[in-house]
Design a protein around this motif. Structure first.
Motif, PDB file in Angstrom:
ATOM      1  N   ASP A 173       9.908  -4.130  39.605  1.00 34.47           N
ATOM      2  CA  ASP A 173       9.454  -4.985  40.700  1.00 34.47           C
ATOM      3  C   ASP A 173       7.997  -4.750  41.056  1.00 34.47           C
ATOM      4  OD1 ASP A 173       9.886  -2.460  41.630  1.00 34.47           O
ATOM      5  OD2 ASP A 173      10.969  -3.052  43.442  1.00 34.47           O
ATOM      6  N   GLY A 174       7.209  -4.283  40.101  1.00 35.18           N
ATOM      7  CA  GLY A 174       5.777  -4.107  40.318  1.00 35.18           C
ATOM      8  C   GLY A 174       4.992  -4.874  39.279  1.00 35.18           C
ATOM      9  N   THR A 175       3.697  -4.844  39.415  1.00 41.26           N
ATOM     10  CA  THR A 175       2.803  -5.514  38.482  1.00 41.26           C
ATOM     11  C   THR A 175       1.991  -4.470  37.737  1.00 41.26           C
ATOM     12  OG1 THR A 175       2.653  -7.435  39.933  1.00 41.26           O
ATOM     13  CG2 THR A 175       0.956  -7.209  38.241  1.00 41.26           C
ATOM     14  N   VAL A 176       2.068  -4.502  36.397  1.00 39.40           N
ATOM     15  CA  VAL A 176       1.313  -3.576  35.559  1.00 39.40           C
ATOM     16  C   VAL A 176       0.075  -4.294  35.061  1.00 39.40           C
ATOM     17  CG1 VAL A 176       1.340  -2.141  33.496  1.00 39.40           C
ATOM     18  CG2 VAL A 176       3.409  -2.357  34.891  1.00 39.40           C
ATOM     19  N   VAL A 177      -1.071  -3.711  35.368  1.00 41.93           N
ATOM     20  CA  VAL A 177      -2.344  -4.284  34.951  1.00 41.93           C
ATOM     21  C   VAL A 177      -3.056  -3.242  34.098  1.00 41.93           C
ATOM     22  CG1 VAL A 177      -4.539  -5.245  35.690  1.00 41.93           C
ATOM     23  CG2 VAL A 177      -2.476  -5.685  37.027  1.00 41.93           C
ATOM     24  N   ALA A 178      -3.259  -3.550  32.822  1.00 40.69           N
ATOM     25  CA  ALA A 178      -3.903  -2.617  31.900  1.00 40.69           C
ATOM     26  C   ALA A 178      -5.401  -2.860  31.871  1.00 40.69           C
ATOM     27  CB  ALA A 178      -3.322  -2.769  30.505  1.00 40.69           C
ATOM     28  N   SER A 179      -6.140  -1.754  31.770  1.00 35.47           N
ATOM     29  CA  SER A 179      -7.595  -1.820  31.626  1.00 35.47           C
ATOM     30  C   SER A 179      -7.941  -1.296  30.230  1.00 35.47           C
ATOM     31  CB  SER A 179      -8.282  -0.986  32.708  1.00 35.47           C
ATOM     32  OG  SER A 179      -7.938  -1.461  33.991  1.00 35.47           O
ATOM     33  N   GLY A 180      -7.737  -2.150  29.235  1.00 33.83           N
ATOM     34  CA  GLY A 180      -7.952  -1.727  27.869  1.00 33.83           C
ATOM     35  C   GLY A 180      -6.850  -0.799  27.402  1.00 33.83           C
ATOM     36  N   ALA A 181      -7.184   0.073  26.457  1.00 31.05           N
ATOM     37  CA  ALA A 181      -6.203   0.999  25.900  1.00 31.05           C
ATOM     38  C   ALA A 181      -6.219   2.335  26.609  1.00 31.05           C
ATOM     39  CB  ALA A 181      -6.471   1.195  24.405  1.00 31.05           C
ATOM     40  N   ALA A 182      -7.119   2.503  27.610  1.00 30.00           N
ATOM     41  CA  ALA A 182      -7.279   3.819  28.225  1.00 30.00           C
ATOM     42  C   ALA A 182      -6.405   4.018  29.448  1.00 30.00           C
ATOM     43  CB  ALA A 182      -8.744   4.044  28.587  1.00 30.00           C
ATOM     44  N   GLU A 183      -6.160   2.976  30.235  1.00 35.33           N
ATOM     45  CA  GLU A 183      -5.418   3.173  31.471  1.00 35.33           C
ATOM     46  C   GLU A 183      -4.769   1.882  31.920  1.00 35.33           C
ATOM     47  OE1 GLU A 183      -8.392   4.550  34.169  1.00 35.33           O
ATOM     48  OE2 GLU A 183      -9.030   2.528  34.729  1.00 35.33           O
ATOM     49  N   ALA A 184      -3.843   2.039  32.876  1.00 32.78           N
ATOM     50  CA  ALA A 184      -3.159   0.884  33.458  1.00 32.78           C
ATOM     51  C   ALA A 184      -2.758   1.232  34.878  1.00 32.78           C
ATOM     52  CB  ALA A 184      -1.935   0.501  32.640  1.00 32.78           C
ATOM     53  N   GLN A 185      -2.612   0.188  35.698  1.00 29.47           N
ATOM     54  CA  GLN A 185      -2.225   0.361  37.090  1.00 29.47           C
ATOM     55  C   GLN A 185      -0.878  -0.312  37.331  1.00 29.47           C
ATOM     56  OE1 GLN A 185      -5.346  -1.276  39.523  1.00 29.47           O
ATOM     57  NE2 GLN A 185      -6.595   0.580  39.419  1.00 29.47           N
ATOM     58  N   LEU A 186      -0.104   0.318  38.222  1.00 29.72           N
ATOM     59  CA  LEU A 186       1.132  -0.284  38.714  1.00 29.72           C
ATOM     60  C   LEU A 186       0.944  -0.590  40.186  1.00 29.72           C
ATOM     61  CD1 LEU A 186       4.162  -1.057  38.620  1.00 29.72           C
ATOM     62  CD2 LEU A 186       4.651   1.341  39.159  1.00 29.72           C
ATOM     63  N   ARG A 187       1.098  -1.844  40.537  1.00 29.09           N
ATOM     64  CA  ARG A 187       0.937  -2.272  41.927  1.00 29.09           C
ATOM     65  C   ARG A 187       2.280  -2.765  42.460  1.00 29.09           C
ATOM     66  NH1 ARG A 187      -4.595  -5.919  41.216  1.00 29.09           N
ATOM     67  NH2 ARG A 187      -5.985  -4.181  40.599  1.00 29.09           N
ATOM     68  N   VAL A 188       2.731  -2.107  43.540  1.00 23.40           N
ATOM     69  CA  VAL A 188       3.944  -2.536  44.251  1.00 23.40           C
ATOM     70  C   VAL A 188       3.486  -3.038  45.611  1.00 23.40           C
ATOM     71  CG1 VAL A 188       6.192  -1.849  45.153  1.00 23.40           C
ATOM     72  CG2 VAL A 188       5.314  -0.803  43.044  1.00 23.40           C
ATOM     73  N   PRO A 189       3.497  -4.360  45.846  1.00 26.84           N
ATOM     74  CA  PRO A 189       2.909  -4.890  47.097  1.00 26.84           C
ATOM     75  C   PRO A 189       3.570  -4.357  48.360  1.00 26.84           C
ATOM     76  CG  PRO A 189       3.320  -6.643  45.495  1.00 26.84           C
ATOM     77  CD  PRO A 189       3.991  -5.420  44.964  1.00 26.84           C
ATOM     78  N   GLY A 190       4.880  -4.288  48.376  1.00 29.34           N
ATOM     79  CA  GLY A 190       5.586  -3.808  49.571  1.00 29.34           C
ATOM     80  C   GLY A 190       6.684  -2.847  49.173  1.00 29.34           C
TER      81      GLY A 190
END
Length: 489
Positions: A173-190
Motif C-alpha cells: 500500500d505504498g509507492t516505490v520510486v526508484a532513483s536509478g539503480a542506486a536507491e529507491a524510496q517507499l512513500r506511505v501517504p497515511g
C-alpha cells in the motif's frame, strides 16, 4: 603332528581369513555426474546429479546424496542409476557433493558402498545487502502521518528493482520510486496501525536474464500509535458563570504525554493569544492553564482547546475539545436607600427605618448598611429589598450619612454592588414636657383673666347707662337693645 602336516593347515587358515577380509570390504564407489555443468551457478539454477552403481548382480536398496554444506538425501530404488535434482537457493547449495549406494551382501545384510568422487558446485552469492533508513519521522509516529523510507544499494551497473517488506510480507500500500539503480524510496501517504513492525528492503539484480535477489537490509522498527483523543477542557468556576473583573481559569488536559506537547485555546472558534484580555498561559505536566486574572465583560463565549504533538518534527494536532460556554456577569446595579421618615429628620427616641432596594427580581443576597463608611448591619435575604430599623434612635447614633449595598452570588463568588447614594439623617433631641405644660397653663390663665376683665368692663359700661337713664333700679337685661335706642332718641 609333525611340521610338514602344519603347513597345509596354516595355508588353509590364511585363505579363509583373506576370503573373509575380501568379503567385508565395502562395495566399490559409484560414478557421479552433474547436469548441466557450469563453472558458476546462479541462484535459481536447477542442478541434476546422477549416481551409477557398478556391477549388475547385487541387489540395491537405494542411493544417498550429500553436500559438504551439511545436507543429505536418501532415495530408495532397486535401479543401478539414480538422479537427484534441486534448485540453487544460495551459497549453502554450493561446495563438494558426492553419492553412495547401499546393497545387500551374501549374508543379506545392508552394506554401504564407498563414496564417489566429489564434484564441486560454485554458486554466485546474492547481491550485497542494501541499507534502509526512515526519513519521514522518528520510529514512533501516529496514525495518518506519512512514512518515507530510503533504500540505498551498493554501486553497480546492473539493472535493479527494489522491494520493501514489513516483516515477511511485501509492502503493497505504498509507492516505490526508484532513483536509478542506486536507491529507491517507499512513500506511505497515511500510516495505519497495521504498519507497525520491522521494515526491510532488498533489490533484485538482473543477471543472465534472471532476477537475482539481494540480501535483505537491516530492519528498521516502526511503531504507529493510534491518533490522540480530543483533550478535556475544564473551567473554574465550574458553572461557567463569572463576574466581570473576577478570575477565570481554563485548563486543557491532553489524553497522553508520549510526545512533546503544545496547547492552543479558542474562543468562539478563534485562537486566543497569550496576553489577550490580560490572560496568562502556563503548562503543568500534560495539561495547560489559561488564566484570566480579571476577565472583561465582553470576553464571554464558547471556549475550547486543542493539543499538538511533536511527531518527528511535525506538529500533529488533536481534535478540539468539547466547547464550554462562559458567561461574564456584570456587577450588580446600584441599590437605592430609602428612609423612614423620608426627610431623614428623626426625633430622638423615634424609630428610624432604612430600606435597601436592589435592582432585579428577588434572589439570595447579602445586604449591608453603613454609617459614615462604617458597616453597621448585615443580613442574608432572598428578596429584592431589605429593611433595617433602628428602634430607638439617639442623636449620636442616628445622625450621619447612611449608605447600603448588596452582594449577589455568582458561582462561588459573592459579587458586591456599588454603594447606594448617601442619605443624611439628622436626629434631634425631644423637647422637655414640664416647661411646656407650665407655659401652656400660664397662657391659659392669662387668657381667662383677660376674658374676665373684658366682661367686667363691659358690664360696667352697661351699668353706667343703666343708672343714668333708668329708674326704680330696673334690670337692664330685660330690655331689648332696641328699647335702649328708642329711649335715647
Amino acid at each position: 603332528m609333525g611340521p610338514l602336516r602344519l603347513v597345509p593347515l596354516l595355508t588353509s587358515l590364511q585363505m579363509l581369513l583373506l576370503r573373509a577380509a575380501v568379503t567385508d570390504l565395502p562395495p566399490p564407489p559409484p560414478a557421479i555426474t552433474v547436469t548441466p555443468w557450469k563453472s558458476e551457478y546462479l541462484i535459481g539454477d536447477t542442478v541434476s546429479m546422477q549416481c551409477v552403481a557398478p556391477g549388475s548382480k547385487e541387489k540395491l536398496q537405494g542411493f544417498q546424496f550429500a553436500g559438504t554444506s551439511g545436507w543429505a538425501v536418501n532415495i530408495r530404488t532397486p535401479r543401478r542409476a539414480c538422479v537427484y535434482s534441486f534448485n540453487i537457493t544460495g551459497p549453502k547449495d554450493g561446495g563438494a557433493h558426492l553419492c553412495t549406494y547401499t546393497l545387500l551382501n551374501k549374508a543379506r545384510r545392508p552394506v554401504r558402498s564407498q563414496e564417489s568422487e566429489a564434484v564441486v558446485i560454485n554458486v554466485r552469492d546474492h547481491p550485497p545487502q542494501p541499507t534502509l533508513a526512515l526519513k519521514s519521522s522518528t520510529a514512533v509516529t501516529v496514525e495518518g502521518q506519512p512514512l518515507l523510507f530510503l533504500c540505498a544499494a551498493p554501486a553497480g551497473d546492473s539493472e535493479r528493482r527494489f522491494n520493501f517488506y514489513n516483516g515477511k510480507a511485501k509492502v503493497a500500500d505504498g509507492t516505490v520510486v526508484a532513483s536509478g539503480a542506486a536507491e529507491a524510496q517507499l512513500r506511505v501517504p497515511g500510516s495505519h496501525r497495521h504498519h507497525t513492525g520491522n521494515f526491510t528492503c532488498g533489490y533484485e539484480e538482473k543477471t543472465e536474464g534472471r532476477w537475482i535477489p539481494s540480501y535483505r537490509s537491516r530492519a528498521v522498527g516502526v511503531l504507529v500509535r493510534e491518533a490522540a483523543l480530543a483533550p478535556r477542557l475544564g473551567v473554574d468556576p465550574p458553572t461557567g458563570v463569572v463576574g466581570e473583573d473576577y478570575p477565570l481559569h481554563l485548563t486543557c488536559e491532553a489524553s497522553r504525554d508520549d510526545f512533546t506537547l503544545r496547547f492552543r485555546f479558542y474562543r468562539n472558534g478563534l485562537e486566543i493569544s497569550p496576553g489577550q484580555a490580560g490572560s496568562k498561559l502556563r503548562r503543568i505536566g500534560n495539561f495547560s492553564e489559561f488564566f484570566f486574572p480579571r476577565i472583561p465583560k465582553s470576553f464571554g463565549g464558547n471556549f475550547s482547546c486543542a493539543v499538538e504533538e511533536d511527531v518527528g518534527g511535525t506538529w500533529v494536532p488533536t481534535p478540539r475539545s468539547e466547547a464550554v460556554g462562559v458567561t461574564v456577569k456584570a456587577p450588580p446595579s446600584q441599590p437605592s436607600l430609602l428612609l423612614d421618615p423620608p426627610s431623614g429628620d428623626v426625633i430622638d427616641g423615634d424609630p428610624l427605618g432604612l430600606t435597601c432596594a436592589a435592582a432585579g427580581p428577588a434572589a439570595p443576597r447579602k445586604f449591608a448598611f453603613y454609617k459614615d463608611g462604617v458597616q453597621q448591619f448585615t443580613a442574608m435575604a432572598a428578596a429584592e429589598r431589605f429593611r433595617f430599623t433602628i428602634p430607638a434612635a439617639e442623636a449620636r447614633r442616628a445622625s450621619g450619612r447612611f449608605t447600603c449595598r448588596y452582594e449577589e452570588k455568582v458561582s462561588d463568588w459573592w459579587i458586591p454592588s456599588p454603594l447606594s447614594e448617601a442619605m443624611t439623617v439628622t436626629a434631634q433631641a425631644r423637647p422637655q414636657l414640664i416647661p411646656l405644660v407650665a407655659g401652656c397653663a400660664a397662657g391659659a390663665a392669662m387668657l381667662v383673666l383677660g376674658l374676665l376683665l373684658a366682661v367686667c368692663l363691659y358690664r360696667r359700661r352697661r351699668g353706667g347707662v343703666h343708672w343714668k337713664w333708668l329708674h326704680n333700679k330696673d334690670d337692664p337685661s330685660t330690655y331689648p337693645m332696641a328699647s335702649f335706642a328708642g329711649g335715647n332718641m
